[in-house]
Scaffold this active site. Structure first.
Site, PDB file in Angstrom:
ATOM      1  N   HIS A 298      -2.092  -5.367   1.464  1.00  0.00           N
ATOM      2  CA  HIS A 298      -3.360  -6.075   1.261  1.00  0.00           C
ATOM      3  C   HIS A 298      -3.017  -7.485   0.803  1.00  0.00           C
ATOM      4  CE1 HIS A 298      -7.284  -7.196  -0.402  1.00  0.00           C
ATOM      5  NE2 HIS A 298      -6.591  -7.709  -1.400  1.00  0.00           N
TER       6      HIS A 298
ATOM      7  N   GLU B 263      -9.199 -11.041  -7.809  1.00  0.00           N
ATOM      8  CA  GLU B 263      -8.300  -9.890  -7.617  1.00  0.00           C
ATOM      9  C   GLU B 263      -7.111  -9.950  -8.578  1.00  0.00           C
ATOM     10  OE1 GLU B 263      -7.356  -9.686  -3.444  1.00  0.00           O
ATOM     11  OE2 GLU B 263      -9.385  -9.041  -2.926  1.00  0.00           O
TER      12      GLU B 263
ATOM     13  N   LYS C  80       0.822  -1.213   0.000  1.00  0.00           N
ATOM     14  CA  LYS C  80       0.000   0.000   0.000  1.00  0.00           C
ATOM     15  C   LYS C  80       0.863   1.273   0.000  1.00  0.00           C
ATOM     16  CE  LYS C  80      -4.003  -2.165   2.275  1.00  0.00           C
ATOM     17  NZ  LYS C  80      -4.995  -2.013   3.378  1.00  0.00           N
TER      18      LYS C  80
ATOM     19  N   TYR D 183     -12.324  -2.353  -4.008  1.00  0.00           N
ATOM     20  CA  TYR D 183     -12.839  -2.494  -2.643  1.00  0.00           C
ATOM     21  C   TYR D 183     -14.371  -2.426  -2.593  1.00  0.00           C
ATOM     22  CZ  TYR D 183      -8.312  -2.433  -0.200  1.00  0.00           C
ATOM     23  OH  TYR D 183      -7.071  -2.758   0.292  1.00  0.00           O
TER      24      TYR D 183
ATOM     25  N   ASN E 229      -1.976   0.345   6.690  1.00  0.00           N
ATOM     26  CA  ASN E 229      -1.491  -0.924   7.254  1.00  0.00           C
ATOM     27  C   ASN E 229      -0.630  -1.743   6.288  1.00  0.00           C
ATOM     28  OD1 ASN E 229      -3.538  -1.816   5.646  1.00  0.00           O
ATOM     29  ND2 ASN E 229      -4.671  -2.903   7.247  1.00  0.00           N
TER      30      ASN E 229
HETATM   31  P1  IDP Z   1      -7.626  -7.053   5.499  1.00  0.00           P
HETATM   32  O1  IDP Z   1      -6.897  -6.014   4.673  1.00  0.00           O
HETATM   33  O2  IDP Z   1      -6.804  -7.503   6.689  1.00  0.00           O
HETATM   34  O3  IDP Z   1      -8.157  -8.190   4.685  1.00  0.00           O
HETATM   35  P2  IDP Z   1     -10.366  -6.034   5.594  1.00  0.00           P
HETATM   36  O4  IDP Z   1     -11.310  -6.259   6.745  1.00  0.00           O
HETATM   37  O5  IDP Z   1     -10.626  -6.731   4.309  1.00  0.00           O
HETATM   38  O6  IDP Z   1      -8.885  -6.315   6.141  1.00  0.00           O
HETATM   39  O7  IDP Z   1     -10.365  -4.464   5.349  1.00  0.00           O
HETATM   40  C1  IDP Z   1      -9.770  -3.902   4.195  1.00  0.00           C
HETATM   41  C2  IDP Z   1      -8.966  -2.702   4.584  1.00  0.00           C
HETATM   42  O8  IDP Z   1      -9.850  -1.679   5.056  1.00  0.00           O
HETATM   43  C3  IDP Z   1      -7.988  -2.924   5.731  1.00  0.00           C
HETATM   44  O9  IDP Z   1      -6.758  -3.455   5.320  1.00  0.00           O
HETATM   45  C4  IDP Z   1      -7.844  -1.540   6.311  1.00  0.00           C
HETATM   46  O10 IDP Z   1      -6.905  -0.772   5.560  1.00  0.00           O
HETATM   47  C5  IDP Z   1      -9.225  -0.970   6.109  1.00  0.00           C
HETATM   48  N1  IDP Z   1     -10.022  -1.155   7.333  1.00  0.00           N
HETATM   49  C6  IDP Z   1     -10.609  -2.267   7.800  1.00  0.00           C
HETATM   50  N2  IDP Z   1     -11.265  -2.047   8.935  1.00  0.00           N
HETATM   51  C7  IDP Z   1     -11.102  -0.755   9.206  1.00  0.00           C
HETATM   52  C8  IDP Z   1     -11.563   0.076  10.265  1.00  0.00           C
HETATM   53  O11 IDP Z   1     -12.259  -0.326  11.189  1.00  0.00           O
HETATM   54  N3  IDP Z   1     -11.163   1.378  10.181  1.00  0.00           N
HETATM   55  C9  IDP Z   1     -10.387   1.855   9.165  1.00  0.00           C
HETATM   56  N4  IDP Z   1      -9.949   1.091   8.150  1.00  0.00           N
HETATM   57  C10 IDP Z   1     -10.297  -0.197   8.177  1.00  0.00           C
END
Ligand code: IDP
Length: 137
Positions: free
Chosen positions: A115, A126, A9, A49, A112
Site C-alpha cells: 500500500h 496515514e 501487505k 480503509y 497486491n
Molecule cells: P491502491 O492500493 O493502488 O491505492 P485503492 O484503489 O486505494 O488502490 O484500493 C485499495 C486496495 O483495495 C487495493 O490495493 C487492493 O488491495 C484493494 N482493491 C482495490 N480495488 C479492488 C477490486 O476491484 N477488487 C479487490 N480488491 C480491490
C-alpha cells in the site's frame, strides 16, 4: 522533503520479501524514516480503509489485511508520495509495469504486496495513524 506511508501487505511478508521491497525504496532515493512490523486488528484495518467502506471489496480487503503481519514504514525524500506510487505499480499487478514492486512480488488485485498513500494530504493522515512524531527521524 516529503513523507509518505508504505505498508508491506501480509502476502509479501509471508513470501519473505520485506528486505527486497525496502531495498527498492532505499535504492531509489527514499529514506526509511520509521518502520515497524505489526499485526493489525480488525478495528484498525477497518479504520485505516474507512474510505473504502462502501466498496464491494471492503470486507475481503479487511480480512486480507489482518491475515498476517504487515510492515508499516514512513518513507522520506523528494516527491516521496509519487515516487513510491511509481515504484509500486498499478493496483492490479497484471497491469503493473515491468520492474515495479507489484509486477515482481504481487499475485492479484487482492494480494497486491504493498500500500502507498495516494496524496500528500492522505500521507500525513496515514503516517499519524501509525507513528508519533518522535518515532520518525
Ligand atoms: P491502491 O492500493 O493502488 O491505492 P485503492 O484503489 O486505494 O488502490 O484500493 C485499495 C486496495 O483495495 C487495493 O490495493 C487492493 O488491495 C484493494 N482493491 C482495490 N480495488 C479492488 C477490486 O476491484 N477488487 C479487490 N480488491 C480491490
Amino acid at each position: 522533503m516529503e513523507r509518505t506511508l508504505s505498508i508491506i501487505k501480509p502476502d509479501a511478508v509471508a513470501k519473505g520479501v520485506i528486505g527486497k521491497i525496502l531495498d527498492r525504496f532505499e535504492s531509489n532515493g527514499l529514506k526509511i524514516a520509521a518502520t515497524r512490523k505489526i499485526q493489525l486488528s480488525r478495528a484498525e484495518a477497518e479504520a485505516f480503509y474507512a474510505v473504502h467502506s462502501e466498496r464491494p471489496f471492503f470486507n475481503d480487503l479487511v480480512d486480507f489485511m489482518i491475515s498476517g503481519p504487515v510492515v508499516v514504514s514512513v518513507l522520506e525524500g523528494e516527491n516521496a508520495m509519487q515516487k513510491n506510487r511509481d515504484l509500486m505499480g498499478a493496483t492490479n499487478p497484471k497491469e503493473a509495469e515491468v520492474g515495479t514492486i507489484r509486477a515482481d512480488f504481487a499475485q492479484n488485485i487482492d494480494a497486491n504486496a504493498v500500500h502507498g498513500s495516494d496524496s500528500v494530504e492522505n500521507a500525513a493522515i496515514e503516517i499519524a495513524f501509525f507513528f508519533s512524531e518522535r518515532e520518525i527521524s
